[in-house]
Design a protein around this motif. Structure first.
Motif, PDB file in Angstrom:
ATOM      1  N   SER A  90       0.841  -1.196   0.000  1.00 18.51           N
ATOM      2  CA  SER A  90       0.000   0.000   0.000  1.00 18.51           C
ATOM      3  C   SER A  90       0.886   1.259   0.000  1.00 18.51           C
ATOM      4  O   SER A  90       0.660   2.202  -0.766  1.00 18.51           O
ATOM      5  CB  SER A  90      -0.889  -0.049   1.251  1.00 18.51           C
ATOM      6  OG  SER A  90      -1.410   1.208   1.516  1.00 18.51           O
ATOM      7  N   TRP A 123      -4.117  -2.651  -5.790  1.00 21.04           N
ATOM      8  CA  TRP A 123      -3.965  -1.379  -5.080  1.00 21.04           C
ATOM      9  C   TRP A 123      -4.004  -0.210  -6.055  1.00 21.04           C
ATOM     10  O   TRP A 123      -3.538  -0.332  -7.185  1.00 21.04           O
ATOM     11  CB  TRP A 123      -2.614  -1.361  -4.340  1.00 21.04           C
ATOM     12  CG  TRP A 123      -2.466  -2.526  -3.421  1.00 21.04           C
ATOM     13  CD1 TRP A 123      -1.984  -3.778  -3.729  1.00 21.04           C
ATOM     14  CD2 TRP A 123      -2.843  -2.588  -2.039  1.00 21.04           C
ATOM     15  NE1 TRP A 123      -2.040  -4.599  -2.624  1.00 21.04           N
ATOM     16  CE2 TRP A 123      -2.557  -3.898  -1.570  1.00 21.04           C
ATOM     17  CE3 TRP A 123      -3.388  -1.664  -1.144  1.00 21.04           C
ATOM     18  CZ2 TRP A 123      -2.795  -4.302  -0.260  1.00 21.04           C
ATOM     19  CZ3 TRP A 123      -3.629  -2.068   0.168  1.00 21.04           C
ATOM     20  CH2 TRP A 123      -3.342  -3.366   0.592  1.00 21.04           C
ATOM     21  N   LYS A 148      -3.520   5.713  -4.420  1.00 25.65           N
ATOM     22  CA  LYS A 148      -3.676   6.281  -3.069  1.00 25.65           C
ATOM     23  C   LYS A 148      -3.280   5.259  -2.015  1.00 25.65           C
ATOM     24  O   LYS A 148      -3.417   5.503  -0.812  1.00 25.65           O
ATOM     25  CB  LYS A 148      -5.130   6.691  -2.836  1.00 25.65           C
ATOM     26  CG  LYS A 148      -5.564   7.873  -3.645  1.00 25.65           C
ATOM     27  CD  LYS A 148      -6.997   8.235  -3.236  1.00 25.65           C
ATOM     28  CE  LYS A 148      -7.534   9.311  -4.136  1.00 25.65           C
ATOM     29  NZ  LYS A 148      -8.959   9.214  -4.311  1.00 25.65           N
ATOM     30  N   GLU A 198      -4.897   2.457  -1.681  1.00 25.73           N
ATOM     31  CA  GLU A 198      -6.125   1.781  -1.229  1.00 25.73           C
ATOM     32  C   GLU A 198      -6.274   0.433  -1.933  1.00 25.73           C
ATOM     33  O   GLU A 198      -5.962   0.304  -3.117  1.00 25.73           O
ATOM     34  CB  GLU A 198      -7.350   2.639  -1.573  1.00 25.73           C
ATOM     35  CG  GLU A 198      -7.386   3.963  -0.839  1.00 25.73           C
ATOM     36  CD  GLU A 198      -8.325   4.980  -1.470  1.00 25.73           C
ATOM     37  OE1 GLU A 198      -8.630   5.979  -0.790  1.00 25.73           O
ATOM     38  OE2 GLU A 198      -8.731   4.810  -2.654  1.00 25.73           O
TER      39      GLU A 198
END
Ligand code: AKG
Length: 287
Positions: A78, A109, A112, A114
């Motif tokens: 991440s 992913w 950002k 996320e």
């Protein structure tokens, strides 16, 4: 907010080596990702192989398993996506759920950092082939299969996700095509024997039949391992052309997804719309 689909998406496939140490594997993958982005400007998507942080073998899976997304590997992935402003189809890791069940899981992913998708391998790799050197494997002895297909949107384009043995099932690929996917990506780990026979052929078949890009990303070959990965990470277009192919060792290959070829193919060879759905069809549960 809907994103205007990009015409061309620049991608890197990192064919990393895998050793018997999770943290070393994660560090290695992250430096391959960093190098890829540094080497080629404009790279927006990076893809890693199946079980890139764990040697491929049922005896290793529980020891290397981690929760998703709270585990060490996911947290690192991440962070690097955020740092480098990239999408990542993060090969697979062995996921453990609250009940202690294990899955072979791809995490996806966005820039950002996320998690935008999670694909648990649907078709577990249970085979006992004797021809051409043979290959015996039984993932179902330790893993639980996933129960749903996975589509993610990357730069306005739909990508279907599978893992390795999932590529042998045309219904899954067809479902993705019918749902509007323009690419199907399979982080993979074919062994050398099955790889020599089927790696390219399966990608060409899925791509031609489903009017989309098909890519398989493998770990680097280590001839001293108990399970020897094939290498040869590859992307094929709907015409069946091989756009890029890695060698056997550790290597990152770069490729552009030029989506105009999908429109050309569908106009010139409109097989998806010529299907005789009055005679047959692909049935699937909505997901
Ligand atoms: O289907 C095959 O021959 C190979 C599949 C495989 O290696 C896997 O699912 O990990």
């Amino acid at each position: 907010m809907s994103v205007t689909p990009v015409k061309v998406l620049k991608a890197a496939f990192c064919q990393v080596a895998v050793v018997d140490d999770l943290r070393v594997n994660v560090e290695n993958a992250i430096s391959a990702i960093r190098n890829a982005v540094k080497t080629k400007s404009g790279v927006k998507l990076v893809v890693l192989p199946e079980t890139f942080n764990c040697p491929y073998g049922t005896e290793h899976f529980r020891k290397f398993s981690e929760p998703v997304p709270s585990g060490y590997t996911c947290q690192k992935l991440s962070k690097v996506c955020k740092e480098l402003d990239i999408f990542l189809i993060a090969g697979s890791i062995i996921e453990i759920d609250e009940q202690g069940k294990l899955y072979n899981t791809v995490t996806i992913w966005n820039p950002k950092g996320e998690l935008i998708g999670k694909h648990r391998k649907i078709h577990l790799f249970d085979i006992s082939v004797t021809r051409n050197g043979g290959c015996i494997f039984k993932e179902s002895s330790v893993l639980t299969p996933g129960d749903k297909p996975t589509i993610v949107t990357i730069e306005g384009r739909k990508f279907g996700i599978g893992i390795c043995h999932d590529i042998r099932f045309d219904e899954l690929a067809k479902l993705y095509a019918l749902e509007g996917c323009q690419a199907i990506i399979y982080p993979s780990g074919f062994d050398v024997c099955q790889g020599e026979m089927y790696w390219k052929l399966l990608q060409q078949a899925r791509a031609i039949d489903n009017s989309c890009f098909v890519g398989m990303i493998c770990a680097a070959r280590d001839s001293s391992a108990s399970y020897v990965d094939y290498g040869h990470s590859m992307l094929v277009n709907p015409w069946g052309d091989v756009l890029v192919e890695a060698g056997e060792g550790e290597e990152t290959v770069f490729v552009d997804f030029d989506f105009s070829i999908i429109d050309d193919y569908k106009r010139e060879l409109p097989i998806l719309s010529q299907r005789r759905t009055d005679l047959y069809g692909v049935n699937y549960k909505k997901f």
